[in-house]
Design a protein around this motif. Structure first.
Motif, PDB file in Angstrom:
ATOM      1  N   GLU A 177      40.551  46.730  31.448  1.00 52.61           N
ATOM      2  CA  GLU A 177      39.942  45.600  32.224  1.00 52.61           C
ATOM      3  C   GLU A 177      38.922  46.362  33.089  1.00 52.61           C
ATOM      4  O   GLU A 177      37.594  45.954  33.251  1.00 52.61           O
ATOM      5  N   GLU A 178      39.554  47.159  33.829  1.00 45.33           N
ATOM      6  CA  GLU A 178      38.510  47.695  34.919  1.00 45.33           C
ATOM      7  C   GLU A 178      37.392  48.685  34.439  1.00 45.33           C
ATOM      8  O   GLU A 178      36.234  48.762  34.861  1.00 45.33           O
ATOM      9  N   GLU A 179      37.790  49.333  33.136  1.00 42.69           N
ATOM     10  CA  GLU A 179      36.801  50.152  32.457  1.00 42.69           C
ATOM     11  C   GLU A 179      35.739  49.321  32.063  1.00 42.69           C
ATOM     12  O   GLU A 179      34.465  49.668  32.007  1.00 42.69           O
ATOM     13  N   SER A 180      36.035  48.049  31.463  1.00 49.13           N
ATOM     14  CA  SER A 180      34.997  46.890  30.839  1.00 49.13           C
ATOM     15  C   SER A 180      34.223  46.505  32.110  1.00 49.13           C
ATOM     16  O   SER A 180      33.083  46.330  31.719  1.00 49.13           O
ATOM     17  N   LEU A 181      34.804  46.387  33.218  1.00 49.78           N
ATOM     18  CA  LEU A 181      33.799  46.012  34.490  1.00 49.78           C
ATOM     19  C   LEU A 181      32.951  47.074  34.711  1.00 49.78           C
ATOM     20  O   LEU A 181      31.776  46.816  34.911  1.00 49.78           O
ATOM     21  N   LYS A 182      33.347  48.485  34.700  1.00 46.72           N
ATOM     22  CA  LYS A 182      32.541  49.589  35.018  1.00 46.72           C
ATOM     23  C   LYS A 182      31.411  49.368  33.925  1.00 46.72           C
ATOM     24  O   LYS A 182      30.183  49.705  34.161  1.00 46.72           O
ATOM     25  N   GLU A 183      31.751  49.437  32.828  1.00 47.99           N
ATOM     26  CA  GLU A 183      30.623  49.346  31.553  1.00 47.99           C
ATOM     27  C   GLU A 183      29.509  48.175  31.915  1.00 47.99           C
ATOM     28  O   GLU A 183      28.485  48.372  31.752  1.00 47.99           O
ATOM     29  N   ARG A 184      30.155  47.075  32.159  1.00 52.63           N
ATOM     30  CA  ARG A 184      29.365  45.785  32.249  1.00 52.63           C
ATOM     31  C   ARG A 184      28.235  46.188  33.660  1.00 52.63           C
ATOM     32  O   ARG A 184      27.159  45.807  33.450  1.00 52.63           O
ATOM     33  N   LEU A 185      28.761  46.723  34.555  1.00 53.36           N
ATOM     34  CA  LEU A 185      28.165  47.140  35.774  1.00 53.36           C
ATOM     35  C   LEU A 185      27.003  48.185  35.349  1.00 53.36           C
ATOM     36  O   LEU A 185      25.847  47.772  35.729  1.00 53.36           O
ATOM     37  N   LEU A 186      27.524  49.051  34.592  1.00 51.51           N
ATOM     38  CA  LEU A 186      26.391  50.141  34.120  1.00 51.51           C
ATOM     39  C   LEU A 186      25.383  49.567  33.261  1.00 51.51           C
ATOM     40  O   LEU A 186      24.137  49.935  33.370  1.00 51.51           O
TER      41      LEU A 186
END
Length: 262
Positions: free
Chosen positions: A56-65
């Motif tokens: 979930e946190e990796e997905s958040l990071k990808e969305r932010l990038l």
């Protein structure tokens, strides 16, 4: 850091929970083989939960990038459309802060774009109305792109000058119309052309304030003034002839006075 303290506390909680489970299993008398199975089940459950949280946190990071990439593209486009310099970002800030800064600036520029296009639309509407009244050409501006601040300023000044011209011509029209109506009444003249009827009609707002119409209005006023001057000259000549005839005929003064009112 506080996050490291919390992480260490989480590990302690896990160790205490596993120790408690081992104590419970020992009290119950669960065999070692089953204890291993239960311990492995706990491990898998915890690992699955942690893997899900990490994902979930990796997905958040990808969305932010991705948002950063899209915001940069949008900013480049907006800066070109608004004729602004490139937006400089703080490279040392965090991903979260950078995304927020870029997204906020995109919203600011989008509002500027909307405001400029709305003002352009309002100016175009005013320009069309004034051009219909004054019979002048529309202001030349590229409507397919976002206008620059200089373009909008020039357009504002152009519309303001047209408004001033309209008020000047309106005042000239009203003044000349008033004089024309008085002259027509004095000369007992009935409007016999479409232009004369447009001049004396009650709806002053309907009269086209073109340069040609203003010139024609002045010409009509001059024609009527010339006719009045000619009539006055003829009347003066006739009065002089009447006075001369009175003298020759020796008409009494009281008879002259009774006719003088005419």
């Amino acid at each position: 850091a506080l996050s490291e303290v919390l992480a260490a506390e989480a590990v302690c909680c896990l160790n205490r929970a596993m120790a408690t489970l081992r104590d419970i299993w020992e009290e119950i008398g669960i065999p070692e083989e089953q204890r291993l199975e239960r311990t492995d089940a706990v491990r898998k459950h915890i690992k699955s939960l942690l893997d899900m949280m990490v994902a979930e946190e990796e997905s958040l990071k990808e969305r932010l990038l991705k948002s950063i990439v899209l915001c940069r593209k949008e900013l480049d486009t907006l800066c070109r459309e608004l004729q602004l310099g490139p937006f400089e970002t703080e490279e040392e800030c965090t991903i979260l802060q950078m995304e927020k800064n870029l997204r906020t600036h995109v919203e600011v520029l989008q509002k500027q774009k909307r405001d400029r296009k709305q003002e352009l639309k309002a100016l175009q509407e005013q320009d069309r109305d004034l051009c219909d009244i004054l019979c002048t050409a529309l202001f030349s501006i590229d409507t397919g792109s976002v206008p620059s601040l200089e373009d909008l300023d020039r357009y504002r000044r152009h519309v303001a000058s047209l408004n001033t011209l309209k008020e000047q011509r309106r005042e000239e029209f009203v003044t000349n119309k008033r004089q024309i109506i008085l002259l027509m009444e004095e000369l007992d003249h009935t409007p016999d052309t479409s232009f004369e009827r447009d001049v004396v009609c009650e709806d002053e707002e309907a009269f086209c304030l073109s340069k040609d119409n203003i010139v024609a209005l002045q010409n009509l006023l001059q024609q009527l003034e010339a006719r009045r001057a000619l009539n006055e000259a003829v009347c003066a000549e006739l009065r002089a002839r009447i006075a001369a005839l009175w003298e020759r005929l020796q008409v009494p003064e009281e008879e002259r006075e009774s006719s003088a009112v005419h």
